[in-house]
Design a protein around this motif. Structure first.
Motif, PDB file in Angstrom:
ATOM      1  N   GLU A 113      28.258  47.040  14.204  1.00 55.90           N
ATOM      2  CA  GLU A 113      27.751  48.314  13.531  1.00 55.90           C
ATOM      3  C   GLU A 113      28.863  48.423  12.348  1.00 55.90           C
ATOM      4  O   GLU A 113      28.552  48.639  11.166  1.00 55.90           O
ATOM      5  N   HIS A 114      30.366  48.364  12.872  1.00 59.05           N
ATOM      6  CA  HIS A 114      31.178  48.596  11.965  1.00 59.05           C
ATOM      7  C   HIS A 114      31.446  47.599  10.596  1.00 59.05           C
ATOM      8  O   HIS A 114      31.669  48.040   9.740  1.00 59.05           O
ATOM      9  N   ALA A 115      31.145  46.290  11.052  1.00 53.40           N
ATOM     10  CA  ALA A 115      31.112  45.522  10.336  1.00 53.40           C
ATOM     11  C   ALA A 115      30.223  45.494   9.182  1.00 53.40           C
ATOM     12  O   ALA A 115      30.296  45.620   7.950  1.00 53.40           O
ATOM     13  N   VAL A 116      28.810  46.033   9.643  1.00 49.17           N
ATOM     14  CA  VAL A 116      27.786  46.179   8.626  1.00 49.17           C
ATOM     15  C   VAL A 116      28.042  47.191   7.716  1.00 49.17           C
ATOM     16  O   VAL A 116      27.777  47.383   6.348  1.00 49.17           O
ATOM     17  N   LYS A 117      28.734  48.623   8.230  1.00 50.66           N
ATOM     18  CA  LYS A 117      28.747  49.553   7.523  1.00 50.66           C
ATOM     19  C   LYS A 117      30.053  49.101   6.520  1.00 50.66           C
ATOM     20  O   LYS A 117      29.753  49.542   5.283  1.00 50.66           O
ATOM     21  N   VAL A 118      30.929  48.394   6.848  1.00 47.65           N
ATOM     22  CA  VAL A 118      32.122  48.149   5.838  1.00 47.65           C
ATOM     23  C   VAL A 118      31.409  47.206   4.793  1.00 47.65           C
ATOM     24  O   VAL A 118      31.691  47.572   3.471  1.00 47.65           O
ATOM     25  N   LEU A 119      30.579  45.988   5.078  1.00 46.73           N
ATOM     26  CA  LEU A 119      30.280  45.216   4.213  1.00 46.73           C
ATOM     27  C   LEU A 119      29.083  45.665   3.263  1.00 46.73           C
ATOM     28  O   LEU A 119      28.979  44.980   2.098  1.00 46.73           O
ATOM     29  N   THR A 120      28.464  46.704   3.537  1.00 49.50           N
ATOM     30  CA  THR A 120      27.520  47.314   2.921  1.00 49.50           C
ATOM     31  C   THR A 120      27.839  48.660   1.836  1.00 49.50           C
ATOM     32  O   THR A 120      27.235  49.447   1.360  1.00 49.50           O
ATOM     33  N   ASN A 121      29.271  48.924   2.095  1.00 52.90           N
ATOM     34  CA  ASN A 121      29.822  50.224   1.733  1.00 52.90           C
ATOM     35  C   ASN A 121      30.181  49.925   0.137  1.00 52.90           C
ATOM     36  O   ASN A 121      30.996  48.962  -0.036  1.00 52.90           O
ATOM     37  N   PRO A 122      29.632  50.755  -0.720  1.00 59.19           N
ATOM     38  CA  PRO A 122      29.741  50.414  -2.325  1.00 59.19           C
ATOM     39  C   PRO A 122      31.334  50.587  -2.798  1.00 59.19           C
ATOM     40  O   PRO A 122      31.648  49.755  -3.433  1.00 59.19           O
ATOM     41  N   THR A 123      32.090  51.490  -2.071  1.00 62.84           N
ATOM     42  CA  THR A 123      33.622  51.427  -2.307  1.00 62.84           C
ATOM     43  C   THR A 123      34.390  50.233  -2.026  1.00 62.84           C
ATOM     44  O   THR A 123      35.180  49.556  -2.754  1.00 62.84           O
ATOM     45  N   VAL A 124      33.864  49.738  -0.926  1.00 59.51           N
ATOM     46  CA  VAL A 124      34.624  48.588  -0.400  1.00 59.51           C
ATOM     47  C   VAL A 124      34.172  47.581  -1.422  1.00 59.51           C
ATOM     48  O   VAL A 124      34.902  46.435  -1.829  1.00 59.51           O
ATOM     49  N   ILE A 125      32.891  47.075  -1.578  1.00 56.44           N
ATOM     50  CA  ILE A 125      32.210  46.137  -2.535  1.00 56.44           C
ATOM     51  C   ILE A 125      33.100  46.175  -3.879  1.00 56.44           C
ATOM     52  O   ILE A 125      33.282  45.267  -4.543  1.00 56.44           O
ATOM     53  N   GLN A 126      33.323  47.317  -4.470  1.00 51.45           N
ATOM     54  CA  GLN A 126      33.839  47.415  -5.788  1.00 51.45           C
ATOM     55  C   GLN A 126      35.043  47.091  -5.810  1.00 51.45           C
ATOM     56  O   GLN A 126      35.835  46.350  -6.609  1.00 51.45           O
ATOM     57  N   ALA A 127      35.838  47.518  -4.566  1.00 50.23           N
ATOM     58  CA  ALA A 127      37.481  47.011  -4.363  1.00 50.23           C
ATOM     59  C   ALA A 127      37.488  45.506  -4.494  1.00 50.23           C
ATOM     60  O   ALA A 127      38.543  44.986  -4.867  1.00 50.23           O
ATOM     61  N   MET A 128      36.611  44.841  -3.539  1.00 53.98           N
ATOM     62  CA  MET A 128      36.592  43.566  -3.451  1.00 53.98           C
ATOM     63  C   MET A 128      36.312  42.853  -4.446  1.00 53.98           C
ATOM     64  O   MET A 128      36.989  41.807  -5.100  1.00 53.98           O
ATOM     65  N   ARG A 129      35.494  43.512  -5.569  1.00 59.92           N
ATOM     66  CA  ARG A 129      35.038  43.253  -7.005  1.00 59.92           C
ATOM     67  C   ARG A 129      36.496  43.071  -7.826  1.00 59.92           C
ATOM     68  O   ARG A 129      36.582  41.995  -8.580  1.00 59.92           O
ATOM     69  N   GLU A 130      36.898  43.971  -7.757  1.00 58.47           N
ATOM     70  CA  GLU A 130      38.256  44.127  -8.506  1.00 58.47           C
ATOM     71  C   GLU A 130      39.383  43.166  -8.038  1.00 58.47           C
ATOM     72  O   GLU A 130      40.031  42.705  -8.834  1.00 58.47           O
ATOM     73  N   MET A 131      39.301  42.873  -6.799  1.00 63.78           N
ATOM     74  CA  MET A 131      40.284  42.220  -6.412  1.00 63.78           C
ATOM     75  C   MET A 131      40.108  40.640  -6.792  1.00 63.78           C
ATOM     76  O   MET A 131      41.014  40.129  -7.397  1.00 63.78           O
ATOM     77  N   TYR A 132      38.711  40.198  -6.827  1.00 60.58           N
ATOM     78  CA  TYR A 132      38.688  38.799  -7.375  1.00 60.58           C
ATOM     79  C   TYR A 132      38.854  38.986  -8.665  1.00 60.58           C
ATOM     80  O   TYR A 132      39.326  37.883  -9.281  1.00 60.58           O
ATOM     81  N   ALA A 133      38.381  39.744  -9.279  1.00 64.98           N
ATOM     82  CA  ALA A 133      38.421  39.999 -10.981  1.00 64.98           C
ATOM     83  C   ALA A 133      39.886  39.839 -11.390  1.00 64.98           C
ATOM     84  O   ALA A 133      40.331  39.307 -12.541  1.00 64.98           O
ATOM     85  N   SER A 134      40.949  40.170 -10.758  1.00 66.87           N
ATOM     86  CA  SER A 134      42.192  40.355 -11.171  1.00 66.87           C
ATOM     87  C   SER A 134      42.830  39.015 -11.020  1.00 66.87           C
ATOM     88  O   SER A 134      43.822  38.873 -11.606  1.00 66.87           O
ATOM     89  N   LYS A 135      42.270  37.905 -10.179  1.00 68.44           N
ATOM     90  CA  LYS A 135      42.976  36.542 -10.212  1.00 68.44           C
ATOM     91  C   LYS A 135      41.846  35.541 -10.585  1.00 68.44           C
ATOM     92  O   LYS A 135      42.340  34.613 -11.165  1.00 68.44           O
ATOM     93  N   VAL A 136      40.763  35.629 -10.161  1.00 72.28           N
ATOM     94  CA  VAL A 136      39.937  34.495 -10.414  1.00 72.28           C
ATOM     95  C   VAL A 136      39.369  34.310 -11.815  1.00 72.28           C
ATOM     96  O   VAL A 136      38.911  35.283 -12.452  1.00 72.28           O
ATOM     97  N   LYS A 137      39.178  33.277 -12.288  1.00 71.40           N
ATOM     98  CA  LYS A 137      38.688  33.037 -13.619  1.00 71.40           C
ATOM     99  C   LYS A 137      37.614  31.852 -13.411  1.00 71.40           C
ATOM    100  O   LYS A 137      37.394  30.987 -12.523  1.00 71.40           O
ATOM    101  N   GLY A 138      36.484  32.237 -14.310  1.00 75.41           N
ATOM    102  CA  GLY A 138      35.664  31.292 -14.176  1.00 75.41           C
ATOM    103  C   GLY A 138      34.260  31.785 -13.149  1.00 75.41           C
ATOM    104  O   GLY A 138      33.215  31.269 -13.283  1.00 75.41           O
ATOM    105  N   ALA A 139      34.517  32.746 -12.631  1.00 71.88           N
ATOM    106  CA  ALA A 139      33.456  33.038 -11.521  1.00 71.88           C
ATOM    107  C   ALA A 139      33.545  34.856 -11.505  1.00 71.88           C
ATOM    108  O   ALA A 139      34.461  35.279 -11.470  1.00 71.88           O
ATOM    109  N   HIS A 140      32.407  35.262 -11.205  1.00 74.42           N
ATOM    110  CA  HIS A 140      32.236  36.970 -11.136  1.00 74.42           C
ATOM    111  C   HIS A 140      31.680  37.108  -9.765  1.00 74.42           C
ATOM    112  O   HIS A 140      30.621  36.624  -9.297  1.00 74.42           O
ATOM    113  N   MET A 141      32.211  38.027  -8.964  1.00 76.43           N
ATOM    114  CA  MET A 141      31.539  38.450  -7.810  1.00 76.43           C
ATOM    115  C   MET A 141      30.459  39.506  -7.940  1.00 76.43           C
ATOM    116  O   MET A 141      30.513  40.356  -8.608  1.00 76.43           O
ATOM    117  N   LEU A 142      29.412  39.142  -7.107  1.00 75.84           N
ATOM    118  CA  LEU A 142      28.165  39.948  -6.938  1.00 75.84           C
ATOM    119  C   LEU A 142      28.024  40.769  -5.914  1.00 75.84           C
ATOM    120  O   LEU A 142      27.971  42.028  -6.188  1.00 75.84           O
TER     121      LEU A 142
END
Length: 329
Positions: A113-142
């Motif tokens: 239950e905790h894992a599902v809450k974390v993985l579907t949390n908009p704030t977590v998703i946005q933080a992960m997106r920012e994390m990948y964008a800071s380093k990854v070239k050529g790909a965009h996290m969805l």
């Protein structure tokens, strides 16, 4: 006169048909698990939704079971634009952004239950997106997904931390795993997922770790018939689109793609855990030994003081994401 009108109508029809054909696009979507896995469920859902949202102008061609390479290889290919979409573990995504290893920290997810809450949390998703964008070239996290929680499977039972002393364990290629498993006394071994079966069979490794569904679909129970329920780590995944594709889309088309990904995120993690429960029941019927009651106390005591240190070493995004995970109850 009538013939001129017919010719004109035919010409207009051909132009419309040609325009529609030109607008229709097909995209490759790669992942390393069988179609019947939680990866496959997510890919099927995404394929259906993007078809609906685009009114049939966007189509997905799926390439499951490492058809286009290992996760590390497909991550490189999505960055170069040779693959359009790829669904991979957040652990293996650390090969292109080391801070992704924060999601591999042990015992930070208290259960399904905790894992599902974390993985579907908009704030977590946005933080992960920012994390990948800071380093990854050529790909965009969805978006994010899941394949359940990870357990240890071997030819022997694991009841406590001492049972792992000097045991060769295949782990994912993250600094997180390279720090935590040795702290339990294990020897870590890296290899692509496709080599795990043979390595368990030949003794190159003595244990591996994954969720019930992955273990069952890849028939790892044939060479490691004992699953010890450690639930030490979440089996998280991430969906990327190549920048080559993303930059070629209009604003409206980007909305279709992102909406399809968002809709997938709303259902895929919960479905993954449902599949895990079903797979466990099937495995038990097949005669696989499921070792319950593993003493996690020593694992947790050993890992707890290391978690903050690892997050800080990974970077500021990792520290922020660890804080978010812990704040969600």
């Amino acid at each position: 006169m009538f013939r001129s009108v017919q010719v004109a109508a035919l010409a207009v029809g051909l132009v419309i048909a040609a325009s529609a054909a030109a607008q229709k696009r097909e995209f490759s979507f790669a992942y390393d698990q069988p179609r019947a896995s939680a990866y496959g469920f997510g890919a099927d859902f995404f394929e259906k939704r993007i078809g609906e949202l685009s009114k049939g102008t966007f189509a997905i061609n799926q390439y499951p079971s490492t058809q286009l390479g290992s996760e590390a290889q497909t991550l490189q290919k999505v960055q170069t634009g040779d693959i359009d979409f790829v669904l991979v573990s957040t652990a293996n995504a650390s090969t292109i952004q080391p801070e992704s290893g924060v999601f591999s920290l042990h015992f930070i997810f208290s259960g399904p239950e905790h894992a599902v809450k974390v993985l579907t949390n908009p704030t977590v998703i946005q933080a992960m997106r920012e994390m990948y964008a800071s380093k990854v070239k050529g790909a965009h996290m969805l978006t994010l997904g899941s394949q359940g929680l990870r357990n240890l499977y071997c030819k022997k039972e694991i009841h406590k931390m001492a049972d792992l002393k000097n045991v060769k364990v295949r782990v994912q290629a993250t600094a997180t795993e390279d720090t935590l498993f040795p702290s339990y006394g294990a020897q870590v071994v890296h290899m692509p997922f496709g080599e795990v079966y043979t390595s368990l069979q030949t003794g190159v490794v003595e244990c591996a770790e994954n969720g019930y569904t992955v273990y069952m679909l890849n028939k790892h129970y044939e060479v490691a018939p004992i699953m010890s329920v450690t639930e030490h780590e979440a089996n998280n995944s991430v969906l990327f689109v190549s920048d080559k594709v993303w930059s070629s889309l209009s604003a409206e088309q980007k909305k279709w793609v992102q909406q399809a990904a968002d809709d997938m995120n709303r259902v895929q993690p919960a479905k993954a855990f449902e599949m895990e429960r079903e797979s466990r029941a099937k495995l038990q019927k097949m005669g696989v030994k499921i070792v319950e009651g593993v003493d996690k106390t020593e694992f947790q005591k050993t890992s707890a003081p290391i978690l903050e240190k690892i997050a800080k070493e990974l970077g500021p995004h990792a520290v922020k994401i660890l804080g978010l995970v812990r704040s969600i109850k």
